[in-house]
Write a protein that holds these residues in place. Structure first.
Motif, mmCIF file in Angstrom:
data_model
loop_
_atom_site.group_PDB
_atom_site.id
_atom_site.type_symbol
_atom_site.label_atom_id
_atom_site.label_comp_id
_atom_site.label_asym_id
_atom_site.label_seq_id
_atom_site.Cartn_x
_atom_site.Cartn_y
_atom_site.Cartn_z
ATOM 1 N N THR A 95 0.835 -1.208 0.000
ATOM 2 C CA THR A 95 0.000 0.000 0.000
ATOM 3 C C THR A 95 0.866 1.254 0.000
ATOM 4 O O THR A 95 0.563 2.232 -0.687
ATOM 5 C CB THR A 95 -0.909 -0.002 1.241
ATOM 6 N N LEU A 96 1.978 1.218 0.747
ATOM 7 C CA LEU A 96 2.884 2.364 0.786
ATOM 8 C C LEU A 96 3.495 2.641 -0.583
ATOM 9 O O LEU A 96 3.610 3.794 -1.009
ATOM 10 C CB LEU A 96 3.984 2.108 1.821
ATOM 11 N N LYS A 97 3.847 1.589 -1.304
ATOM 12 C CA LYS A 97 4.419 1.754 -2.639
ATOM 13 C C LYS A 97 3.391 2.355 -3.599
ATOM 14 O O LYS A 97 3.709 3.251 -4.390
ATOM 15 C CB LYS A 97 4.913 0.410 -3.171
ATOM 16 N N GLN A 98 2.163 1.868 -3.512
ATOM 17 C CA GLN A 98 1.121 2.415 -4.380
ATOM 18 C C GLN A 98 0.843 3.881 -4.057
ATOM 19 O O GLN A 98 0.660 4.712 -4.963
ATOM 20 C CB GLN A 98 -0.150 1.584 -4.233
ATOM 21 N N MET A 99 0.813 4.215 -2.763
ATOM 22 C CA MET A 99 0.609 5.603 -2.364
ATOM 23 C C MET A 99 1.732 6.497 -2.886
ATOM 24 O O MET A 99 1.487 7.611 -3.368
ATOM 25 C CB MET A 99 0.526 5.713 -0.835
ATOM 26 N N LEU A 100 2.959 5.993 -2.804
ATOM 27 C CA LEU A 100 4.100 6.767 -3.282
ATOM 28 C C LEU A 100 3.996 7.041 -4.772
ATOM 29 O O LEU A 100 4.233 8.166 -5.235
ATOM 30 C CB LEU A 100 5.393 6.009 -2.960
ATOM 31 N N PHE A 101 3.603 6.031 -5.535
ATOM 32 C CA PHE A 101 3.471 6.197 -6.981
ATOM 33 C C PHE A 101 2.352 7.184 -7.317
ATOM 34 O O PHE A 101 2.509 8.062 -8.185
ATOM 35 C CB PHE A 101 3.204 4.840 -7.636
ATOM 36 N N ILE A 102 1.216 7.072 -6.621
ATOM 37 C CA ILE A 102 0.085 7.967 -6.887
ATOM 38 C C ILE A 102 0.444 9.410 -6.540
ATOM 39 O O ILE A 102 0.158 10.346 -7.301
ATOM 40 C CB ILE A 102 -1.155 7.507 -6.101
ATOM 41 N N LEU A 103 1.102 9.608 -5.383
ATOM 42 C CA LEU A 103 1.472 10.955 -4.972
ATOM 43 C C LEU A 103 2.460 11.594 -5.945
ATOM 44 O O LEU A 103 2.341 12.779 -6.274
ATOM 45 C CB LEU A 103 2.061 10.924 -3.560
ATOM 46 N N CYS A 104 3.432 10.820 -6.403
ATOM 47 C CA CYS A 104 4.397 11.357 -7.375
ATOM 48 C C CYS A 104 3.701 11.677 -8.697
ATOM 49 O O CYS A 104 4.013 12.682 -9.357
ATOM 50 C CB CYS A 104 5.538 10.363 -7.582
ATOM 51 N N PHE A 105 2.760 10.841 -9.097
ATOM 52 C CA PHE A 105 2.014 11.069 -10.331
ATOM 53 C C PHE A 105 1.230 12.384 -10.251
ATOM 54 O O PHE A 105 1.279 13.215 -11.157
ATOM 55 C CB PHE A 105 1.076 9.886 -10.588
ATOM 56 N N ILE A 106 0.510 12.580 -9.144
ATOM 57 C CA ILE A 106 -0.254 13.820 -8.959
ATOM 58 C C ILE A 106 0.691 15.014 -8.848
ATOM 59 O O ILE A 106 0.415 16.103 -9.371
ATOM 60 C CB ILE A 106 -1.156 13.720 -7.721
ATOM 61 N N TRP A 107 1.815 14.831 -8.171
ATOM 62 C CA TRP A 107 2.802 15.903 -8.003
ATOM 63 C C TRP A 107 3.317 16.386 -9.360
ATOM 64 O O TRP A 107 3.461 17.590 -9.598
ATOM 65 C CB TRP A 107 3.935 15.398 -7.124
ATOM 66 N N VAL A 108 3.590 15.450 -10.258
ATOM 67 C CA VAL A 108 4.076 15.821 -11.597
ATOM 68 C C VAL A 108 3.045 16.689 -12.315
ATOM 69 O O VAL A 108 3.379 17.728 -12.906
ATOM 70 C CB VAL A 108 4.396 14.557 -12.418
ATOM 71 N N PHE A 109 1.791 16.296 -12.263
ATOM 72 C CA PHE A 109 0.764 17.052 -12.990
ATOM 73 C C PHE A 109 0.510 18.416 -12.346
ATOM 74 O O PHE A 109 0.244 19.393 -13.054
ATOM 75 C CB PHE A 109 -0.524 16.240 -13.075
ATOM 76 N N LEU A 110 0.579 18.499 -11.025
ATOM 77 C CA LEU A 110 0.411 19.803 -10.382
ATOM 78 C C LEU A 110 1.544 20.751 -10.756
ATOM 79 O O LEU A 110 1.323 21.947 -11.008
ATOM 80 C CB LEU A 110 0.339 19.630 -8.860
ATOM 81 N N ARG A 111 2.766 20.235 -10.791
ATOM 82 C CA ARG A 111 3.898 21.062 -11.216
ATOM 83 C C ARG A 111 3.767 21.465 -12.678
ATOM 84 O O ARG A 111 4.078 22.602 -13.059
ATOM 85 C CB ARG A 111 5.214 20.298 -10.994
ATOM 86 N N LEU A 112 3.297 20.550 -13.503
ATOM 87 C CA LEU A 112 3.118 20.850 -14.922
ATOM 88 C C LEU A 112 2.058 21.939 -15.116
ATOM 89 O O LEU A 112 2.241 22.866 -15.916
ATOM 90 C CB LEU A 112 2.738 19.586 -15.682
ATOM 91 N N ILE A 113 0.949 21.841 -14.378
ATOM 92 C CA ILE A 113 -0.100 22.857 -14.481
ATOM 93 C C ILE A 113 0.435 24.223 -14.048
ATOM 94 O O ILE A 113 0.167 25.246 -14.681
ATOM 95 C CB ILE A 113 -1.317 22.452 -13.629
ATOM 96 N N HIS A 114 1.207 24.241 -12.951
ATOM 97 C CA HIS A 114 1.786 25.504 -12.478
ATOM 98 C C HIS A 114 2.738 26.091 -13.520
ATOM 99 O O HIS A 114 2.700 27.309 -13.790
ATOM 100 C CB HIS A 114 2.524 25.263 -11.163
ATOM 101 N N ASN A 115 3.572 25.253 -14.106
ATOM 102 C CA ASN A 115 4.520 25.740 -15.111
ATOM 103 C C ASN A 115 3.796 26.302 -16.339
ATOM 104 O O ASN A 115 4.172 27.351 -16.882
ATOM 105 C CB ASN A 115 5.470 24.619 -15.530
ATOM 106 N N ILE A 116 2.776 25.594 -16.792
ATOM 107 C CA ILE A 116 2.021 26.065 -17.959
ATOM 108 C C ILE A 116 1.317 27.381 -17.643
ATOM 109 O O ILE A 116 1.299 28.310 -18.466
ATOM 110 C CB ILE A 116 1.012 24.994 -18.402
ATOM 111 N N GLU A 117 0.744 27.478 -16.437
ATOM 112 C CA GLU A 117 0.057 28.719 -16.053
ATOM 113 C C GLU A 117 1.019 29.904 -16.051
ATOM 114 O O GLU A 117 0.719 30.968 -16.611
ATOM 115 C CB GLU A 117 -0.558 28.545 -14.666
ATOM 116 N N GLN A 118 2.184 29.725 -15.445
ATOM 117 C CA GLN A 118 3.144 30.819 -15.393
ATOM 118 C C GLN A 118 3.660 31.173 -16.778
ATOM 119 O O GLN A 118 3.869 32.352 -17.096
ATOM 120 C CB GLN A 118 4.318 30.435 -14.486
ATOM 121 N N HIS A 119 3.843 30.169 -17.627
ATOM 122 C CA HIS A 119 4.334 30.435 -18.987
ATOM 123 C C HIS A 119 3.302 31.206 -19.803
ATOM 124 O O HIS A 119 3.644 32.181 -20.490
ATOM 125 C CB HIS A 119 4.668 29.111 -19.674
#
Length: 366
Positions: A95-119
């Motif tokens: 469960t910890l491994k799955q949580m880690l993968f999901i959190l990193c996946f969401i983290w990537v998209f949140l950073r991508l959205i922020h970068n696109i917004e600022q650009h």
């Protein structure tokens, strides 16, 4: 007790676990170095391209991938260590491994959205309010998706969760109706777009006037002309009239000018010259309504009015154009040997003695 410790120390795990963990850690180090080299190479390649989306995606991947490279093997090492020490199956590690993968996946998209917004905002080619609204909705969608995925990882039933959420949402809706009304008021502003960040707005219904600085989910920040911040809940905008002077197509010049009664025969020529001047003025929009007409017999003046529109909507530029118009009108009046009237009074003085039948008339000016 001593016998139990002796048996624990005799387990094969105490002979081999350190080698396995060291190997996993070394593999993580090699993988991290490889990722750094790959990132550096990709960064050089993306800098040579004409598009910016690859740079934004690569920057969004940088930190989450690094965290995943170190944390994923660490969870495997913990699993190897505890799996040999404890006989029961440790499902929480999976469960910890799955949580880690999901959190990193969401983290990537949140950073991508922020970068696109600022650009997009830095290019100043898109409406700032619309870009921020889309970015907020995208963040909310990915966060909700991540939360549902995490809950499913813990074994919760999504159907039961959604059913509970519907009932719970009804209860929360009654308890936080003001918060929800502000939220939907913000959505109304984003989709109807009665104003955007940077607009000058005012409300005849409320004492609200200033420049919009920020449109949030709960409130809108307006900076008044005396530089005070005004925090307005979004729900207010759903039941008040909002005027947006920033979206004017033109600004109006409406002035009444009085001539002396002594210049009555010159009025028509002055009006014609003023109208010609306005029709050829570079800052006047001649396609809009343009009127110059004799309007009224005033108490001490012959009044004509000017009704026209400027091309600019900028407040400072508008007053510069208006000043130039008024100065030109005054020049035209003086060219016809006429003058602008000012208030005058005629006083008739009655004779004090009954033997005198002649009165005196006094004409003060000023």
């Amino acid at each position: 007790m001593d016998k139990w410790l002796t048996e624990i120390q005799a387990l094969p795990v105490w002979k081999n676990w350190d080698n396995s963990i060291v190997l996993i850690t070394f593999a993580s180090l090699v993988l991290w170095i490889s990722w750094r080299l790959l990132y550096s190479r990709l960064y050089i390649l993306t800098e040579k391209t004409r598009v910016d989306w690859d740079n934004l995606l690569l920057h969004a991947l940088q930190t989450p991938v690094t965290v995943l490279i170190w944390c994923w093997p660490a969870s495997i090492s913990v699993g190897l260590l505890l799996d040999d020490m404890v006989e029961s199956e440790l499902n929480w590690l999976l469960t910890l491994k799955q949580m880690l993968f999901i959190l990193c996946f969401i983290w990537v998209f949140l950073r991508l959205i922020h970068n696109i917004e600022q650009h997009v905002l830095s290019t100043k080619k898109r409406d700032e309010t619309t870009v921020q609204a889309i970015a907020k909705i995208a963040r909310l969608a990915f966060i909700l998706t991540g939360l549902l995925s995490l809950m499913q990882t813990f074994g919760l039933s999504l159907s039961g969760l959604l059913t509970f959420g519907g009932v719970g949402g009804l209860v929360v809706g009654f308890a936080a109706k003001d918060l929800l009304s502000n939220f939907f008021g913000g959505l109304m502003i984003y989709f109807d777009r009665p104003f955007k960040v940077g607009d000058w707005i005012r409300s005849p219904d409320r004492n609200i006037e200033g420049t919009v600085e920020r449109i949030g989910w709960r409130m809108t920040i307006i900076r008044t002309f005396d530089k005070r911040p005004l925090y307005v809940p979004n729900a207010v905008f759903s039941h008040i009239v909002v005027e947006n002077p920033s979206r004017m197509l033109n600004r109006r010049i409406y002035e009444t000018i009085g001539l002396r009664y002594d210049d009555a025969e010159k009025v028509s020529r002055i009006i014609q010259d003023v109208k010609t001047m306005l029709e050829t003025h570079p800052d006047i929009d001649a396609s809009q309504t343009l009127i110059v007409n004799f309007n009224a017999f005033g108490p001490s003046s012959l009044d004509f009015f000017i009704y026209t529109f400027t091309k600019t909507v900028n407040w400072i530029k508008y007053h510069e154009v208006k000043q130039d118009i008024l100065l030109r009108v005054m020049t035209i009046i003086h060219q016809h040997d006429a003058d602008i009237a000012y208030p005058t009074q005629i006083l008739k003085l009655e004779p004090e003695s009954s033997g005198s039948s002649e009165g005196h008339v006094f004409h003060p000016q000023g």
